[in-house]
Design a protein around this motif. Structure first.
Motif, PDB file in Angstrom:
ATOM      1  N   SER A   1       0.825  -1.205   0.000  1.00  0.00           N
ATOM      2  CA  SER A   1       0.000   0.000   0.000  1.00  0.00           C
ATOM      3  C   SER A   1       0.861   1.258   0.000  1.00  0.00           C
ATOM      4  CB  SER A   1      -0.924  -0.001   1.216  1.00  0.00           C
ATOM      5  OG  SER A   1      -1.839  -1.072   1.143  1.00  0.00           O
ATOM      6  N   SER A   2       2.014   1.198   0.688  1.00  0.00           N
ATOM      7  CA  SER A   2       2.909   2.363   0.683  1.00  0.00           C
ATOM      8  C   SER A   2       3.415   2.640  -0.734  1.00  0.00           C
ATOM      9  CB  SER A   2       4.082   2.130   1.640  1.00  0.00           C
ATOM     10  OG  SER A   2       3.604   1.955   2.965  1.00  0.00           O
TER      11      SER A   2
ATOM     12  N   SER B   1       1.790   1.883  -3.421  1.00  0.00           N
ATOM     13  CA  SER B   1       0.673   2.281  -4.277  1.00  0.00           C
ATOM     14  C   SER B   1       0.199   3.700  -4.026  1.00  0.00           C
ATOM     15  CB  SER B   1      -0.508   1.328  -4.058  1.00  0.00           C
ATOM     16  OG  SER B   1      -1.046   1.471  -2.755  1.00  0.00           O
ATOM     17  N   THR B   2       0.738   4.370  -2.988  1.00  0.00           N
ATOM     18  CA  THR B   2       0.307   5.734  -2.713  1.00  0.00           C
ATOM     19  C   THR B   2       0.692   6.707  -3.819  1.00  0.00           C
ATOM     20  OG1 THR B   2       2.335   6.065  -1.407  1.00  0.00           O
ATOM     21  CG2 THR B   2       0.326   5.467  -0.220  1.00  0.00           C
TER      22      THR B   2
ATOM     23  N   PHE C   1      -4.424   3.622   5.106  1.00  0.00           N
ATOM     24  CA  PHE C   1      -4.056   2.257   4.690  1.00  0.00           C
ATOM     25  C   PHE C   1      -3.711   1.372   5.901  1.00  0.00           C
ATOM     26  CE2 PHE C   1      -2.637   3.724   0.203  1.00  0.00           C
ATOM     27  CZ  PHE C   1      -3.949   3.657  -0.214  1.00  0.00           C
TER      28      PHE C   1
ATOM     29  N   VAL D   1      -2.278   7.770  -5.799  1.00  0.00           N
ATOM     30  CA  VAL D   1      -3.348   8.535  -5.165  1.00  0.00           C
ATOM     31  C   VAL D   1      -3.154  10.010  -5.493  1.00  0.00           C
ATOM     32  CG1 VAL D   1      -4.474   9.130  -2.985  1.00  0.00           C
ATOM     33  CG2 VAL D   1      -3.525   6.835  -3.331  1.00  0.00           C
TER      34      VAL D   1
ATOM     35  N   GLY E   1      -5.517   3.319  -4.401  1.00  0.00           N
ATOM     36  CA  GLY E   1      -4.509   2.444  -3.818  1.00  0.00           C
ATOM     37  C   GLY E   1      -4.540   1.050  -4.431  1.00  0.00           C
ATOM     38  N   ASP E   2      -3.922   0.123  -3.712  1.00  0.00           N
ATOM     39  CA  ASP E   2      -3.862  -1.255  -4.213  1.00  0.00           C
ATOM     40  C   ASP E   2      -5.152  -2.000  -3.863  1.00  0.00           C
ATOM     41  OD1 ASP E   2      -3.039  -3.334  -1.680  1.00  0.00           O
ATOM     42  OD2 ASP E   2      -2.778  -1.170  -1.359  1.00  0.00           O
TER      43      ASP E   2
ATOM     44  N   SER F   1      -9.868   1.068  -0.456  1.00  0.00           N
ATOM     45  CA  SER F   1      -8.480   1.332  -0.864  1.00  0.00           C
ATOM     46  C   SER F   1      -8.357   1.370  -2.388  1.00  0.00           C
ATOM     47  CB  SER F   1      -7.564   0.256  -0.284  1.00  0.00           C
ATOM     48  OG  SER F   1      -6.241   0.403  -0.764  1.00  0.00           O
TER      49      SER F   1
END
Length: 463
Positions: A46-47, A49-50, A74, A53, A103-104, A98
């Motif tokens: 998730s980090s 995939s930011t 997240f 955003v 995000g992911d 998310s």
């Protein structure tokens, strides 16, 4: 029933309960461990995939305030991974949020996987359809955005080229196509794994359930078949018992009644009357036994038939009546009966004491006619049951003398050799001891049963 034997099912149940608790604890620990691994991996993914955003990074490529809030969001969303097995729709909804904010969709795929496995069929179809829509939306959005905002872009862009920020240059057209194809392929593969493997596991569990039900049904059918076979055997045995013995006992009763009426000697009349009473009581016992065999409950206590001299119910309470009926037949008995706590005697022990006394007296009448027989029966909750039946030895050589005295006939050849073994078997099944054989100048049947003050025995059909 032996105390050790009766305690075995309790120990087995306790062992199974401990095993079930141990397995439950291991499953919980395993779920938590897997949840921790998924949480760490998910936070890392998730980090990354930011970058997709909007507003998560400044123009300089540094994380903005919105980006900080997104990262915290997240973290909160990924905390739902720990309830994936109990409430799979919670991580599914969190993963959908998310994916919708850019995000992911890894958390969404995990929620879909567990929803397919654990939710009912209709709910699984609804959640799978909704999750698929979100995955398609996230994949299309990732392809429509600038390749520089796609987490897969770092596989194609040189390390020296910045990836984040509005000033980041767009990668070449070929690179953009590769990023889009990789994004679409990853989405399809991930969706296929989450849904396909989930349905495969669901189907496997369903098949195991069906197999378990089929095994139980098969066992039940086999049990019913065995019960029907046993019922048929019991019916045949009951019919044979009735047809074989009922006629002979009826004839004996008729002849003894005629002898009682026509006899001149008072002793002969008394013996004929006793014989007739015993024959009638034997007919009552035979009917009771036949009914028990047909119903599969031989030995169960039933009301005594009216007019029977010998008791139908085999119990410690009936031992004095048994001794009286044998003495009425002309046997020289010397009884000592001390019966205490008879209301607390377990059912199995209650019948066993009666049957042992009955069999010991029968053996004495067969093999020692015309001699005194000592019967010592002592029953109490604290001391258990002690049965001692004895008669002098050497009477086999004086059989003619005994018969001449008018005390009986030689019945030594009428037994099947099962009396002694039956006594020993009953004592052994109840945790007692039996000593049968010569002792000095007497033949002794000595049986000791354990105390029953703290024992409980459920009613068990007598064999």
């Amino acid at each position: 029933m032996n105390t050790e034997t009766s305690a075995t099912p309790t120990r087995d149940v306790a062992h199974r309960m401990r095993g079930e608790r141990r397995r439950r604890v291991l499953r919980t620990v395993g779920d938590v461990a897997v949840g921790l691994v998924l949480f760490v991996v998910g936070i890392f993914v998730s980090s990354l995939s930011t970058i997709g955003v909007p507003g998560a990074f400044e123009a300089s490529g540094e994380l903005s305030n919105i980006g900080v809030l997104v990262v915290l969001l997240f973290w909160i969303l990924w905390a739902t991974v720990f309830v994936r097995t109990r409430w799979p729709w919670i991580p599914l909804a969190a993963g959908a949020l998310s994916g919708l904010v850019g995000g992911d969709v890894l958390l969404l795929l995990i929620g879909m996987f567990h929803s397919v496995i654990r939710l009912p069929r209709r709910a699984a179809i609804v959640t799978t359809s909704g999750g698929t829509v979100v995955v398609v939306w996230a994949t299309v959005w990732a392809c429509l955005r600038s390749p520089a905002l796609n987490p897969f872009a770092f596989l194609f862009v040189p390390a020296s080229q910045p990836l984040m920020g509005v000033d980041a240059p767009d990668p070449p057209a070929g690179t953009a196509l590769g990023v889009d194809l990789l994004t679409i392929g990853a989405g399809i593969v991930a969706l296929a794994i989450a849904v396909g493997v989930g349905y495969l596991i669901r189907r496997t569990k369903r098949m195991r359930t069906v197999e378990a039900v089929a095994v139980r049904q098969t066992q039940r059918s086999e049990s019913l078949s065995d019960e029907l076979a046993r019922q048929s055997e019991r019916q045949l045995l009951a019919q044979e018992l009735h047809d074989t013995l009922s006629h002979r006992l009826s004839v004996i009763s008729l002849h003894s009644g005629a002898l009682e009426v026509a006899g001149d000697d008072q002793r002969s009349v008394a013996a004929a009357a006793a014989l007739r009473r015993e024959a009638k009581a034997s007919l009552d016992d035979l009917r009771d036994l036949v009914s028990g065999v047909r119903e599969g409950t031989p030995g169960a206590q039933r009301p005594a038939a009216g007019g029977s001299s010998a008791p139908v119910v085999a119990s410690v309470r009936s031992v004095p009546d048994l001794v009286e009926s044998v003495a009425a037949a002309g046997v020289d008995l010397r009884p000592v009966l001390l019966l205490q706590d008879i209301d607390r005697v377990p059912t199995v022990l209650d019948r066993a004491v009666y049957r042992i006394v009955q069999e010991a007296l029968t053996n004495a009448m067969k093999h020692a006619p015309g001699v005194p027989v000592t019967v010592d029966v002592r029953v109490s909750a604290h001391d258990g049951a002690r049965i001692v039946v004895s008669n002098p030895l050497g009477v086999q050589h004086r059989g003619g003398e005994a018969r001449a005295a008018g005390h009986g006939v030689d019945l030594s050849g009428t037994g099947g050799g099962m009396g002694v073994s039956g006594i020993e078997e009953r004592a052994r099944m109840l945790g007692g001891q039996a000593a049968v054989g010569p002792r000095g100048s007497a033949f002794v049947v000595d049986v000791q049963m354990p105390p029953f003050a703290d024992r409980g025995a459920p009613p068990t059909p007598e064999a």
